[in-house]
Design an enzyme around this catalytic site. Structure first.
Site, PDB file in Angstrom:
ATOM      1  N   GLY A 172       0.813  -1.214   0.000  1.00  0.00           N
ATOM      2  CA  GLY A 172       0.000   0.000   0.000  1.00  0.00           C
ATOM      3  C   GLY A 172       0.844   1.261   0.000  1.00  0.00           C
ATOM      4  N   ASP A 173       2.162   1.101   0.098  1.00  0.00           N
ATOM      5  CA  ASP A 173       3.035   2.280   0.032  1.00  0.00           C
ATOM      6  C   ASP A 173       4.263   1.899  -0.806  1.00  0.00           C
ATOM      7  OD1 ASP A 173       4.282   4.797   0.604  1.00  0.00           O
ATOM      8  OD2 ASP A 173       3.134   4.911   2.453  1.00  0.00           O
ATOM      9  N   ASP A 174       5.328   2.708  -0.746  1.00  0.00           N
ATOM     10  CA  ASP A 174       6.481   2.446  -1.613  1.00  0.00           C
ATOM     11  C   ASP A 174       7.034   1.027  -1.400  1.00  0.00           C
ATOM     12  OD1 ASP A 174       6.380   5.172  -2.426  1.00  0.00           O
ATOM     13  OD2 ASP A 174       7.483   5.730  -0.613  1.00  0.00           O
TER      14      ASP A 174
END
Ligand SMILES: *[C@@H]1O[C@H](CO)[C@@H](O)[C@H](O)[C@H]1NC(C)=O
Ligand SMILES: *[C@@H]1O[C@H](CO)[C@@H](O)[C@H](O)[C@H]1NC(C)=O
Ligand SMILES: *[C@@H]1O[C@H](CO)[C@@H](O)[C@H](O)[C@H]1NC(C)=O
Ligand SMILES: *[C@@H]1O[C@H](CO)[C@@H](O)[C@H](O)[C@H]1NC(C)=O
Ligand SMILES: *[C@@H]1O[C@H](CO)[C@@H](O)[C@H](O)[C@H]1NC(C)=O
Ligand SMILES: *[C@@H]1O[C@H](CO)[C@@H](O)[C@H](O)[C@H]1NC(C)=O
Ligand SMILES: *[C@@H]1O[C@H](CO)[C@@H](O)[C@H](O)[C@H]1NC(C)=O
Ligand SMILES: *[C@@H]1O[C@H](CO)[C@@H](O)[C@H](O)[C@H]1NC(C)=O
Ligand SMILES: *[C@@H]1O[C@H](CO)[C@@H](O)[C@H](O)[C@H]1NC(C)=O
Length: 469
Positions: A253-255
């Protein structure tokens, strides 16, 4: 036909026994397993030796802490290895020790406790000043943690650590924490670290966070978190020197990877860069974030980063530089090549206005230097916008070089494909045609290639030893 089915059933019955047998924690059940590691250990133990129960319900916090406390006595006598055998091992936070191997067997899952009392509260990182979740100064100690260690291996033959993050994501979204959520694996001020051959799922926040470390190998790791939950970064090398990240598969959900080095005035004061970083053979899916982010916290500086052989699918951008006035320091000597991308919002993205600050104490005159960024040999399909490159007013990002990049657009692409402000550099053989701030360059009438270093960083030459359980 009946005989065949019967035969298969008999075979099943015979072969089920060894499987059941291996669930008892007798050493013979796993003694054959071989694995590569920085160092092999003289002493061997199993979590059940310390009262561990793998039923998914009993808390093993005490078992892990007791195991680590006892095994730390062996650090100066050849070191110890702790096996987590098949089963579900619920636990709160615990700290590792030096000259130590944690081996998580296939079929074993370390389950992170959702009981906050099993997570000690620790001070914020000195280079951040504040907890990163923007609430209060304290933070939960990470699930598997360690400070001032040397020679630590966390590995397995694809065992799992499950962060059971839902509890933390929900409470974070409702703003019910005044402490920063825990990470899954975090080593501070440590050297000679190997994290390999395990699967990490659903961390409360970042998954792997080496910070203030030297000589770090992260290899053959699978990381899986829902693509719509907050801050579940895959691997975050932070103020580390000499780090290799290879053969990882990350959905998040993020980098997928976020390279960092501290936050504004705290990071500038602490002054520890991330440098000598090699990332190769990464596969990443991150619809809301980057394949590899540089920043946004980069106030100790980021330099000499090599990224190659990357596959990105349904990812927001490839390499993204995130910074702002107030960060200070630099992002420089960055090299990326051989990316294959499909379904991207942006291919190239640089943001000089990432204005998240720890507090009012940051210095708006502390301008970051962004320079010497070399990208080459990339293809991207189904792209919405080729490049959004925004430097900082009176602080342009310079020395950008992009060569041999073929981008094909999605059905509904942006009208402006290259939007460049406050940047300077050159391009060669890039499609679609780049902005005027990055003109086509030829050297003596010949096409130019943006260089990638031909030397290795030291950690790339380390040969792992063959160890066994
Ligand atoms: C782990 O280390 C942290 C930081 O040094 C400390 O606060 C915490 O109490 C330790 N946890 C255990 C179980 O010893
Ligand atoms: C780590 O080492 C530093 C410097 O020697 C010391 O101040 C600190 O207390 C140590 N922290 C832990 C948790 O061992
Ligand atoms: C670790 O992963 C690599 C790559 O997936 C694999 O070749 C190797 O056999 C694995 N090692 C163990 C001990 O499972
Ligand atoms: C490890 O396990 C994960 C989750 O079950 C799986 O997706 C992955 O393919 C496995 N990796 C290897 C190398 O077996
Ligand atoms: C943090 O939250 C806990 C429980 O929600 C509360 O008891 C505590 O007073 C709070 N601390 C601060 C500094 O707000
Ligand atoms: C192309 O990208 C769009 C999003 O921009 C996505 O909805 C679509 O499924 C992608 N098409 C293919 C063939 O991958
Ligand atoms: C880009 O397209 C050109 C022309 O078709 C081709 O020669 C070149 O190899 C392609 N580059 C990449 C990275 O695929
Ligand atoms: C181009 O980027 C600038 C600076 O970030 C922004 O203000 C502008 O709206 C962008 N223009 C387009 C067409 O995207
Ligand atoms: C990037 O490539 C160009 C062209 O080959 C070269 O002049 C420049 O020195 C390279 N940058 C770095 C940081 O190596």
């Amino acid at each position: 036909m009946i005989r065949l089915v019967f035969g298969i059933l008999v075979l099943f019955a015979i072969f089920r026994f060894p499987t059941i047998e291996s669930r008892s924690h007798h050493p013979s059940a796993y003694s054959g397993i071989e694995f590569p590691a920085l160092n092999c250990r003289k002493h061997k133990a199993v979590i059940t030796d310390f009262g561990g129960v793998g039923d998914g319900k009993t808390s093993n916090t005490k078992a892990f802490r007791t195991a680590l406390s006892k095994l730390s006595d062996l650090a100066s006598d050849g070191g110890a290895q702790l096996v987590v055998p098949p089963g579900k091992w619920l636990t709160g936070s615990f700290n590792l020790t030096s000259h130590f191997t944690l081996f998580i067997q296939k079929g074993a899952t370390i389950l992170a406790s959702q009981d906050e009392s099993e997570w000690p509260v620790v001070a914020p990182l000195p280079s951040y000043g504040k907890g990163r979740d923007g609430t209060g100064t304290g933070r939960f100690n990470s699930l598997i943690s360690g400070t001032n260690l040397t020679d630590v291996v966390i590995t397995g033959n694809n065992g799992t650590i499950n962060g059971q993050g839902q509890y933390w994501w929900d409470k974070f979204k409702k703003k019910q924490f005044n402490l920063t959520r825990p990470y899954m694996i975090e080593l501070l001020f440590s050297q000679n670290i190997q994290i390999s051959n395990i699967t990490l799922v659903d961390s409360p926040s970042w998954h792997i966070h080496p910070v203030y470390c030297n000589n770090v190998i992260v290899k053959s790791i699978t990381i899986i978190a829902p693509v719509d939950v907050p801050n579940t970064d895959g691997i975050n090398p932070d103020s580390c020197t000499n780090t290799l990240i290879e053969d990882c598969y990350i959905v998040s959900g993020d980098d997928c990877i976020a390279v960092k080095s501290g936050w504004d005035e705290y990071g500038i004061k602490f002054g520890m860069p991330t440098q000598q970083l090699s990332i190769r053979r990464l596969t990443c899916i991150s619809p809301k974030s980057a394949g590899v982010a540089l920043g946004s916290e980069m106030s100790g500086g980021i330099k000499d980063v090599r990224i190659e052989d990357v596959t990105l699918i349904n990812t927001e951008s490839s390499v993204r530089i995130k910074t702002a006035a107030g960060r200070g320091a630099y992002v420089k000597d960055i090299y990326a090549r051989r990316f294959t991308m499909k379904t991207m919002k942006y291919v190239f993205w640089m943001s000089g206005n990432y204005n998240q600050h720890p507090d009012e104490g940051y210095d708006p005159k502390a301008l970051p230097e962004v320079s010497n960024i070399n990208f080459s040999d990339m293809t991207a399909e189904n792209v919405t916008m080729s490049a959004s490159l925004a430097g900082i007013d009176k602080d342009p990002f310079t020395g950008i070089c992009i060569s041999n990049v073929n981008i094909t657009l999605s059905a509904k692409p942006k009208e402006v494909q290259w939007n460049c402000t406050d940047v300077a550099g050159v391009t060669s053989r890039v499609k679609p045609e780049p902005c005027s701030l990055l003109p086509e360059k030829k050297t003596e009438g010949k096409n130019m290639d943006c260089m990638f270093p031909s030397d290795l960083i030291p950690i790339e030459s380390v040969v792992l030893k063959k160890c066994s359980l």
